[in-house]
Write a protein that holds these residues in place. Sequence first.
Motif, PDB file in Angstrom:
ATOM      1  N   ILE A  97      61.259  48.997  81.274  1.00  0.00           N
ATOM      2  CA  ILE A  97      60.763  49.034  79.879  1.00  0.00           C
ATOM      3  C   ILE A  97      61.171  50.363  79.244  1.00  0.00           C
ATOM      4  O   ILE A  97      61.623  50.421  78.092  1.00  0.00           O
ATOM      5  CB  ILE A  97      59.220  48.870  79.843  1.00  0.00           C
ATOM      6  N   GLN A  98      61.031  51.443  80.024  1.00  0.00           N
ATOM      7  CA  GLN A  98      61.408  52.761  79.500  1.00  0.00           C
ATOM      8  C   GLN A  98      62.886  52.779  79.125  1.00  0.00           C
ATOM      9  O   GLN A  98      63.271  53.254  78.051  1.00  0.00           O
ATOM     10  CB  GLN A  98      61.135  53.849  80.544  1.00  0.00           C
ATOM     11  N   GLN A  99      63.695  52.221  80.009  1.00  0.00           N
ATOM     12  CA  GLN A  99      65.149  52.181  79.740  1.00  0.00           C
ATOM     13  C   GLN A  99      65.452  51.391  78.480  1.00  0.00           C
ATOM     14  O   GLN A  99      66.282  51.769  77.670  1.00  0.00           O
ATOM     15  CB  GLN A  99      65.866  51.487  80.897  1.00  0.00           C
ATOM     16  N   ARG A 100      64.754  50.288  78.350  1.00  0.00           N
ATOM     17  CA  ARG A 100      64.990  49.410  77.200  1.00  0.00           C
ATOM     18  C   ARG A 100      64.658  50.121  75.879  1.00  0.00           C
ATOM     19  O   ARG A 100      65.403  50.061  74.918  1.00  0.00           O
ATOM     20  CB  ARG A 100      64.099  48.180  77.372  1.00  0.00           C
ATOM     21  N   PHE A 101      63.495  50.815  75.877  1.00  0.00           N
ATOM     22  CA  PHE A 101      63.117  51.535  74.657  1.00  0.00           C
ATOM     23  C   PHE A 101      64.073  52.694  74.386  1.00  0.00           C
ATOM     24  O   PHE A 101      64.501  52.897  73.249  1.00  0.00           O
ATOM     25  CB  PHE A 101      61.664  52.040  74.752  1.00  0.00           C
ATOM     26  N   ALA A 102      64.416  53.438  75.436  1.00  0.00           N
ATOM     27  CA  ALA A 102      65.309  54.589  75.246  1.00  0.00           C
ATOM     28  C   ALA A 102      66.662  54.116  74.721  1.00  0.00           C
ATOM     29  O   ALA A 102      67.201  54.656  73.755  1.00  0.00           O
ATOM     30  CB  ALA A 102      65.469  55.355  76.560  1.00  0.00           C
ATOM     31  N   ARG A 103      67.180  53.062  75.332  1.00  0.00           N
ATOM     32  CA  ARG A 103      68.492  52.549  74.924  1.00  0.00           C
ATOM     33  C   ARG A 103      68.440  52.012  73.484  1.00  0.00           C
ATOM     34  O   ARG A 103      69.294  52.306  72.657  1.00  0.00           O
ATOM     35  CB  ARG A 103      68.920  51.429  75.874  1.00  0.00           C
ATOM     36  N   GLY A 104      67.393  51.245  73.208  1.00  0.00           N
ATOM     37  CA  GLY A 104      67.247  50.647  71.878  1.00  0.00           C
ATOM     38  C   GLY A 104      67.094  51.709  70.795  1.00  0.00           C
ATOM     39  O   GLY A 104      67.723  51.640  69.749  1.00  0.00           O
ATOM     40  N   TYR A 105      66.250  52.714  71.060  1.00  0.00           N
ATOM     41  CA  TYR A 105      66.065  53.782  70.074  1.00  0.00           C
ATOM     42  C   TYR A 105      67.364  54.541  69.848  1.00  0.00           C
ATOM     43  O   TYR A 105      67.747  54.827  68.712  1.00  0.00           O
ATOM     44  CB  TYR A 105      64.939  54.731  70.495  1.00  0.00           C
ATOM     45  N   ALA A 106      68.038  54.857  70.951  1.00  0.00           N
ATOM     46  CA  ALA A 106      69.292  55.621  70.827  1.00  0.00           C
ATOM     47  C   ALA A 106      70.350  54.833  70.066  1.00  0.00           C
ATOM     48  O   ALA A 106      71.174  55.398  69.356  1.00  0.00           O
ATOM     49  CB  ALA A 106      69.797  56.008  72.219  1.00  0.00           C
ATOM     50  N   ARG A 107      70.305  53.499  70.204  1.00  0.00           N
ATOM     51  CA  ARG A 107      71.286  52.656  69.496  1.00  0.00           C
ATOM     52  C   ARG A 107      70.900  52.449  68.037  1.00  0.00           C
ATOM     53  O   ARG A 107      71.679  51.945  67.245  1.00  0.00           O
ATOM     54  CB  ARG A 107      71.342  51.270  70.156  1.00  0.00           C
ATOM     55  N   SER A 117      68.072  59.291  77.511  1.00  0.00           N
ATOM     56  CA  SER A 117      69.237  58.532  77.058  1.00  0.00           C
ATOM     57  C   SER A 117      70.441  59.464  76.988  1.00  0.00           C
ATOM     58  O   SER A 117      70.301  60.632  76.626  1.00  0.00           O
ATOM     59  CB  SER A 117      68.938  57.955  75.669  1.00  0.00           C
ATOM     60  N   PRO A 118      71.629  58.944  77.329  1.00  0.00           N
ATOM     61  CA  PRO A 118      72.814  59.797  77.186  1.00  0.00           C
ATOM     62  C   PRO A 118      73.099  60.113  75.713  1.00  0.00           C
ATOM     63  O   PRO A 118      73.591  61.185  75.384  1.00  0.00           O
ATOM     64  CB  PRO A 118      73.954  58.948  77.763  1.00  0.00           C
ATOM     65  N   ALA A 119      72.766  59.195  74.827  1.00  0.00           N
ATOM     66  CA  ALA A 119      72.942  59.442  73.382  1.00  0.00           C
ATOM     67  C   ALA A 119      71.632  59.991  72.814  1.00  0.00           C
ATOM     68  O   ALA A 119      70.567  59.729  73.374  1.00  0.00           O
ATOM     69  CB  ALA A 119      73.304  58.133  72.691  1.00  0.00           C
ATOM     70  N   PRO A 120      71.687  60.740  71.704  1.00  0.00           N
ATOM     71  CA  PRO A 120      70.448  61.334  71.185  1.00  0.00           C
ATOM     72  C   PRO A 120      69.381  60.303  70.834  1.00  0.00           C
ATOM     73  O   PRO A 120      69.679  59.225  70.332  1.00  0.00           O
ATOM     74  CB  PRO A 120      70.913  62.065  69.913  1.00  0.00           C
ATOM     75  N   LEU A 121      68.129  60.682  71.118  1.00  0.00           N
ATOM     76  CA  LEU A 121      66.986  59.852  70.726  1.00  0.00           C
ATOM     77  C   LEU A 121      66.435  60.336  69.390  1.00  0.00           C
ATOM     78  O   LEU A 121      65.779  59.595  68.668  1.00  0.00           O
ATOM     79  CB  LEU A 121      65.873  59.959  71.772  1.00  0.00           C
ATOM     80  N   CYS A 122      66.696  61.613  69.093  1.00  0.00           N
ATOM     81  CA  CYS A 122      66.213  62.165  67.824  1.00  0.00           C
ATOM     82  C   CYS A 122      67.037  63.391  67.427  1.00  0.00           C
ATOM     83  O   CYS A 122      67.459  64.163  68.294  1.00  0.00           O
ATOM     84  CB  CYS A 122      64.741  62.557  67.980  1.00  0.00           C
ATOM     85  N   TYR A 123      67.268  63.524  66.127  1.00  0.00           N
ATOM     86  CA  TYR A 123      67.986  64.682  65.580  1.00  0.00           C
ATOM     87  C   TYR A 123      66.961  65.534  64.826  1.00  0.00           C
ATOM     88  O   TYR A 123      66.284  65.017  63.929  1.00  0.00           O
ATOM     89  CB  TYR A 123      69.071  64.232  64.602  1.00  0.00           C
TER      90      TYR A 123
END
Length: 357
Positions: A336-346, A82-88
């Motif tokens: 599905i991967q994109q959806r989870f990555a985007r959703g988590y990052a959001r 994801s362009p935005a962080p998935l975890c800090y």
Amino acid sequence: MLDAVIIGAGPAGAGAAFDLAAGGRRVLLVDRKKFPREKACAGGITPRAFSLFRFDLTGFVLRKCRTLKIRPPRGRSFRLKSPAPLCYMTRRRDLDLLALNKAVEKGAIFRGVKKIQSIKRFPNHVEVLADGRRIRALYLIGADGANSLVRRICGFDFRIMKNPALEAEIPVDRPKDHEMEFDFSMPGKGYYWVFPRDDHLNIGIYSALPGKGVKLQLLSDYASIRFPEAKINSFKGYPIGTGGYCRRPGQGRVLLAGDAAGLAEPCFGEGIYFALKSGQAAARAILDCGPIKTPGTLYNQYMKIIRRDLMLYSLGKIFLYRFPSVFFKFLSFPLIQQRFARGYARGDSLMKILTHP
Ligand SMILES: Cc1cc2nc3c(=O)[nH]c(=O)nc-3n(C[C@H](O)[C@H](O)[C@H](O)COP(=O)(O)OP(=O)(O)OC[C@H]3O[C@@H](n4cnc5c(N)ncnc54)[C@H](O)[C@@H]3O)c2cc1C
């Protein structure tokens, strides 16, 4: 008489204390540990947890991870990106001290206690006997973790599940070369993680089998397979409280928050978000209550959406650990991967990730 006494100064307790003090209530937060204290936790803060903190965490973030490498039980690894962080990545010792200091700045009082001797409920208040001193308050929040004394003493008629987790540190020369990883390729029900931090890796194991322990040897064996040159140290372990999605965590004047109420999610053991969210909901219930609605009733209402999300995680856990090949087949589709990555990052809830494109 205090407005509220909170037992346990982790994310749930400190989060509740902050909001109550900000709302002008007289609140006492007690913990059996002196702060700063060590806490078994990898300190991975998801974006939804990050956005819940009432103060800036930027200076406490050791690393932002935008990629999660997943090693399935069989087949090739893949990455959620994801362009935005998935975890800090943070250190719990520092994060919890910060949260406690912020609550105290807002006006909460903090006191270390050696022993909670008793808790009594009266029609108009609660009384906690700690180290021989009586603390009287209108309301009590039990935020004392998975082995909660408040849950046991106050006669909450439910048990939670306790999923063991262990963590350790591995100093490495170039932590930046490492990715955040969830590794399901080892035997057993659960997974191993690798969290890169500033000057070391945090590695750990989460067991999806509640009630059973995890041997230290498993983690050191894993470390010697994955990082044969490195020296593993600072082992810490503790149970993570899960399974509370089907329970009511509020009873009259006593509210349970975080792991004490079994509110961590059971797939991967993420608990900081749910601890903070429930601590804040408990505070809101106390701030909003009146002669008609007790904080317990309001709290149970406010927790409905969170509990629904936790129920989905419980179904996800069955899917993931009983039918791993189906689960990872599902996750192998790029969409599905994109959806989870985007959703988590959001910072979306699991419900939203699953139901909103
Ligand atoms: C190894 C490991 C790794 C983890 N990694 C992550 C992660 O990366 N991300 C994530 O989101 N979650 C993670 N978790 C889960 C997370 O740590 C917990 O879900 C979270 O800390 C729960 O917060 P809490 O405030 O409910 O309880 P806690 O953080 O457990 O705080 C409870 C507090 O109560 C105090 N206390 C307990 N009993 C008493 C008593 N009798 N009297 C007074 N005080 C008392 C304790 O000293 C403690 O300060 C991990 C857990 C473990 C064990």
